[in-house]
Design a protein around this motif. Structure first.
Motif, PDB file in Angstrom:
ATOM      1  N   GLY A 101      45.192  45.808  64.228  1.00  0.00           N
ATOM      2  CA  GLY A 101      45.810  46.270  62.984  1.00  0.00           C
ATOM      3  C   GLY A 101      44.868  46.243  61.799  1.00  0.00           C
ATOM      4  N   ILE A 102      43.569  46.275  62.053  1.00  0.00           N
ATOM      5  CA  ILE A 102      42.578  46.274  60.975  1.00  0.00           C
ATOM      6  C   ILE A 102      42.135  47.708  60.758  1.00  0.00           C
ATOM      7  CG2 ILE A 102      40.306  45.467  60.238  1.00  0.00           C
ATOM      8  CD1 ILE A 102      40.790  43.048  62.175  1.00  0.00           C
ATOM      9  N   GLU A 103      42.314  48.186  59.542  1.00  0.00           N
ATOM     10  CA  GLU A 103      41.942  49.554  59.197  1.00  0.00           C
ATOM     11  C   GLU A 103      40.576  49.537  58.518  1.00  0.00           C
ATOM     12  OE1 GLU A 103      43.706  53.296  56.596  1.00  0.00           O
ATOM     13  OE2 GLU A 103      44.661  51.331  56.435  1.00  0.00           O
ATOM     14  N   LEU A 104      39.598  50.180  59.128  1.00  0.00           N
ATOM     15  CA  LEU A 104      38.268  50.279  58.538  1.00  0.00           C
ATOM     16  C   LEU A 104      38.245  51.511  57.637  1.00  0.00           C
ATOM     17  CD1 LEU A 104      36.114  49.350  61.642  1.00  0.00           C
ATOM     18  CD2 LEU A 104      36.989  47.867  59.842  1.00  0.00           C
ATOM     19  N   LEU A 105      37.887  51.301  56.358  1.00  0.00           N
ATOM     20  CA  LEU A 105      38.007  52.347  55.339  1.00  0.00           C
ATOM     21  C   LEU A 105      36.697  53.019  54.981  1.00  0.00           C
ATOM     22  CD1 LEU A 105      40.444  50.369  53.037  1.00  0.00           C
ATOM     23  CD2 LEU A 105      41.032  52.124  54.728  1.00  0.00           C
ATOM     24  N   GLY A 106      35.583  52.568  55.520  1.00  0.00           N
ATOM     25  CA  GLY A 106      34.299  53.184  55.217  1.00  0.00           C
ATOM     26  C   GLY A 106      33.443  52.326  54.315  1.00  0.00           C
ATOM     27  N   PRO A 107      32.267  52.833  53.967  1.00  0.00           N
ATOM     28  CA  PRO A 107      31.313  52.052  53.169  1.00  0.00           C
ATOM     29  C   PRO A 107      31.854  51.711  51.790  1.00  0.00           C
ATOM     30  CG  PRO A 107      30.411  54.218  53.755  1.00  0.00           C
ATOM     31  CD  PRO A 107      31.789  54.151  54.299  1.00  0.00           C
ATOM     32  N   ILE A 108      31.268  50.683  51.208  1.00  0.00           N
ATOM     33  CA  ILE A 108      31.631  50.273  49.848  1.00  0.00           C
ATOM     34  C   ILE A 108      31.256  51.404  48.896  1.00  0.00           C
ATOM     35  CG2 ILE A 108      31.250  48.582  48.015  1.00  0.00           C
ATOM     36  CD1 ILE A 108      30.214  46.701  50.323  1.00  0.00           C
ATOM     37  N   PRO A 109      32.221  51.953  48.157  1.00  0.00           N
ATOM     38  CA  PRO A 109      31.901  53.054  47.235  1.00  0.00           C
ATOM     39  C   PRO A 109      31.293  52.510  45.948  1.00  0.00           C
ATOM     40  CG  PRO A 109      34.253  52.647  47.256  1.00  0.00           C
ATOM     41  CD  PRO A 109      33.638  51.700  48.245  1.00  0.00           C
ATOM     42  N   VAL A 110      30.042  52.085  46.032  1.00  0.00           N
ATOM     43  CA  VAL A 110      29.375  51.412  44.917  1.00  0.00           C
ATOM     44  C   VAL A 110      29.324  52.293  43.682  1.00  0.00           C
ATOM     45  CG1 VAL A 110      27.230  50.324  44.171  1.00  0.00           C
ATOM     46  CG2 VAL A 110      28.036  49.996  46.498  1.00  0.00           C
ATOM     47  N   ALA A 162      42.717  46.309  50.250  1.00  0.00           N
ATOM     48  CA  ALA A 162      41.464  46.914  50.690  1.00  0.00           C
ATOM     49  C   ALA A 162      40.331  46.068  50.109  1.00  0.00           C
ATOM     50  CB  ALA A 162      41.367  48.355  50.207  1.00  0.00           C
ATOM     51  N   HIS A 163      39.400  45.618  50.967  1.00  0.00           N
ATOM     52  CA  HIS A 163      38.371  44.693  50.490  1.00  0.00           C
ATOM     53  C   HIS A 163      37.197  44.615  51.459  1.00  0.00           C
ATOM     54  CE1 HIS A 163      40.387  42.282  53.521  1.00  0.00           C
ATOM     55  NE2 HIS A 163      39.331  41.484  53.530  1.00  0.00           N
ATOM     56  N   THR A 164      36.160  43.961  51.004  1.00  0.00           N
ATOM     57  CA  THR A 164      35.114  43.413  51.853  1.00  0.00           C
ATOM     58  C   THR A 164      34.475  42.266  51.078  1.00  0.00           C
ATOM     59  OG1 THR A 164      33.358  43.932  53.435  1.00  0.00           O
ATOM     60  CG2 THR A 164      33.100  44.845  51.213  1.00  0.00           C
ATOM     61  N   VAL A 165      33.723  41.451  51.781  1.00  0.00           N
ATOM     62  CA  VAL A 165      33.027  40.324  51.158  1.00  0.00           C
ATOM     63  C   VAL A 165      31.607  40.316  51.698  1.00  0.00           C
ATOM     64  CG1 VAL A 165      33.912  38.706  52.886  1.00  0.00           C
ATOM     65  CG2 VAL A 165      33.048  37.830  50.720  1.00  0.00           C
ATOM     66  N   ARG A 166      30.656  40.100  50.804  1.00  0.00           N
ATOM     67  CA  ARG A 166      29.238  40.159  51.156  1.00  0.00           C
ATOM     68  C   ARG A 166      28.507  38.979  50.523  1.00  0.00           C
ATOM     69  NH1 ARG A 166      27.267  42.866  54.487  1.00  0.00           N
ATOM     70  NH2 ARG A 166      25.436  43.465  53.334  1.00  0.00           N
ATOM     71  N   ASN A 167      27.339  38.663  51.075  1.00  0.00           N
ATOM     72  CA  ASN A 167      26.428  37.735  50.430  1.00  0.00           C
ATOM     73  C   ASN A 167      25.282  38.574  49.874  1.00  0.00           C
ATOM     74  OD1 ASN A 167      24.533  35.906  49.586  1.00  0.00           O
ATOM     75  ND2 ASN A 167      24.533  34.691  51.445  1.00  0.00           N
ATOM     76  N   GLU A 168      25.333  38.834  48.583  1.00  0.00           N
ATOM     77  CA  GLU A 168      24.306  39.658  47.940  1.00  0.00           C
ATOM     78  C   GLU A 168      23.244  38.806  47.252  1.00  0.00           C
ATOM     79  OE1 GLU A 168      26.575  42.335  45.454  1.00  0.00           O
ATOM     80  OE2 GLU A 168      27.150  43.553  47.190  1.00  0.00           O
ATOM     81  N   SER A 169      23.283  37.504  47.494  1.00  0.00           N
ATOM     82  CA  SER A 169      22.304  36.612  46.879  1.00  0.00           C
ATOM     83  C   SER A 169      21.105  36.443  47.819  1.00  0.00           C
ATOM     84  CB  SER A 169      22.945  35.248  46.592  1.00  0.00           C
ATOM     85  OG  SER A 169      23.096  34.514  47.803  1.00  0.00           O
ATOM     86  N   ASP A 170      20.174  35.600  47.418  1.00  0.00           N
ATOM     87  CA  ASP A 170      18.994  35.359  48.245  1.00  0.00           C
ATOM     88  C   ASP A 170      19.055  34.012  48.971  1.00  0.00           C
ATOM     89  OD1 ASP A 170      18.644  33.709  46.089  1.00  0.00           O
ATOM     90  OD2 ASP A 170      16.696  34.514  45.510  1.00  0.00           O
ATOM     91  N   THR A 214      30.169  37.875  47.140  1.00  0.00           N
ATOM     92  CA  THR A 214      30.555  39.007  46.305  1.00  0.00           C
ATOM     93  C   THR A 214      31.704  39.716  47.000  1.00  0.00           C
ATOM     94  OG1 THR A 214      28.330  39.242  45.430  1.00  0.00           O
ATOM     95  CG2 THR A 214      29.779  41.158  45.228  1.00  0.00           C
ATOM     96  N   PHE A 215      32.797  39.884  46.276  1.00  0.00           N
ATOM     97  CA  PHE A 215      33.999  40.525  46.793  1.00  0.00           C
ATOM     98  C   PHE A 215      34.141  41.905  46.184  1.00  0.00           C
ATOM     99  CE2 PHE A 215      34.608  36.049  47.246  1.00  0.00           C
ATOM    100  CZ  PHE A 215      35.344  35.903  48.406  1.00  0.00           C
ATOM    101  N   TYR A 216      34.554  42.838  47.008  1.00  0.00           N
ATOM    102  CA  TYR A 216      34.894  44.185  46.562  1.00  0.00           C
ATOM    103  C   TYR A 216      36.358  44.402  46.931  1.00  0.00           C
ATOM    104  CZ  TYR A 216      29.886  45.119  46.175  1.00  0.00           C
ATOM    105  OH  TYR A 216      28.557  45.082  45.824  1.00  0.00           O
ATOM    106  N   THR A 217      37.172  44.811  45.986  1.00  0.00           N
ATOM    107  CA  THR A 217      38.572  45.118  46.257  1.00  0.00           C
ATOM    108  C   THR A 217      38.907  46.472  45.650  1.00  0.00           C
ATOM    109  OG1 THR A 217      39.375  44.019  44.249  1.00  0.00           O
ATOM    110  CG2 THR A 217      39.247  42.670  46.246  1.00  0.00           C
ATOM    111  N   GLY A 218      39.924  47.106  46.221  1.00  0.00           N
ATOM    112  CA  GLY A 218      40.369  48.398  45.707  1.00  0.00           C
ATOM    113  C   GLY A 218      40.011  49.524  46.631  1.00  0.00           C
ATOM    114  N   GLY A 219      40.353  50.750  46.173  1.00  0.00           N
ATOM    115  CA  GLY A 219      40.087  51.927  46.979  1.00  0.00           C
ATOM    116  C   GLY A 219      41.109  52.075  48.079  1.00  0.00           C
ATOM    117  N   PRO A 220      41.209  53.146  48.785  1.00  0.00           N
ATOM    118  CA  PRO A 220      40.449  54.360  48.524  1.00  0.00           C
ATOM    119  C   PRO A 220      40.968  55.167  47.325  1.00  0.00           C
ATOM    120  CG  PRO A 220      41.815  54.655  50.452  1.00  0.00           C
ATOM    121  CD  PRO A 220      41.994  53.231  50.006  1.00  0.00           C
ATOM    122  N   ASP A 221      42.183  54.858  46.857  1.00  0.00           N
ATOM    123  CA  ASP A 221      42.753  55.626  45.753  1.00  0.00           C
ATOM    124  C   ASP A 221      42.678  54.917  44.405  1.00  0.00           C
ATOM    125  OD1 ASP A 221      43.461  57.636  47.581  1.00  0.00           O
ATOM    126  OD2 ASP A 221      45.328  56.582  48.063  1.00  0.00           O
TER     127      ASP A 221
END
Length: 171
Positions: free
Chosen positions: A147-156, A95-103, A67-74
């Motif tokens: 050079g990696i900018e950490l932007l905070g938690p996924i704004p679900v 701006a992104h993160t990738v997760r395994n939200e499956s089982d 599962t990919f999340y893209t976008g933010g903070p604006d």
């Protein structure tokens, strides 16, 4: 860039949290052009925070779902899932993160270009966590040096799910 085949059973492995990276091509072997790995991510795996960096990334999903999340903070955050055979390209600066939200476990062939920032971060973070869970300040310092900018938690709460058609992301 002459390189012999890499065999996954003897390849170098790095552990980042619960995720395992099998190193297939290093920055040194590719004159800095890329860092290529197989990522195995168990359920619940992946970075917990949105982040951005200059290198672009391409994911080819082999097994399971990412599962990919893209976008933010604006901009609104988009959420999409990719399964076996699908390719997700993330332009540098996205701006992104990738997760395994499956089982079930998920695996993907991932290429970072240029390779050095992500390889250096992966190696330093894996070394830091080899004996005990690392302090967040130490991880932040490693990220900043690469050079990696950490932007905070996924704004679900402001996420929107897409059909996955927007696989080339830049925000």
């Amino acid at each position: 860039m002459d390189k012999l085949p890499v065999y996954s059973d003897t390849a170098e492995r790095l552990t980042l949290g619960t995720d395992e990276l099998t190193v297939l091509a290093t920055s040194a072997e590719t004159a800095g052009a890329l860092f290529a790995v197989m990522v195995r991510m168990p359920p619940g795996g992946g970075p917990l925070v949105m982040h951005r960096h200059d290198p672009g990334e391409v994911y080819y999903v082999v097994d399971g779902q990412f599962t990919f999340y893209t976008g933010g903070p604006d901009t609104p955050v988009e959420r999409f899932t990719a399964g076996p055979g699908q390719v997700v390209a993330l332009a540098g600066g996205t701006a992104h993160t990738v997760r395994n939200e499956s089982d079930a476990d998920a695996s993907a062939f991932v290429v970072h270009a240029p390779g050095a920032p992500m390889e250096n971060f992966s190696r330093a973070a894996a070394a830091l966590a080899a004996d005990q869970p690392p302090r967040m300040e130490a991880v932040l310092a490693i990220a900043q040096r690469q050079g990696i900018e950490l932007l905070g938690p996924i704004p679900v709460s402001q996420s929107r799910t897409t059909d996955g058609a927007h696989f080339l992301a830049k925000s």
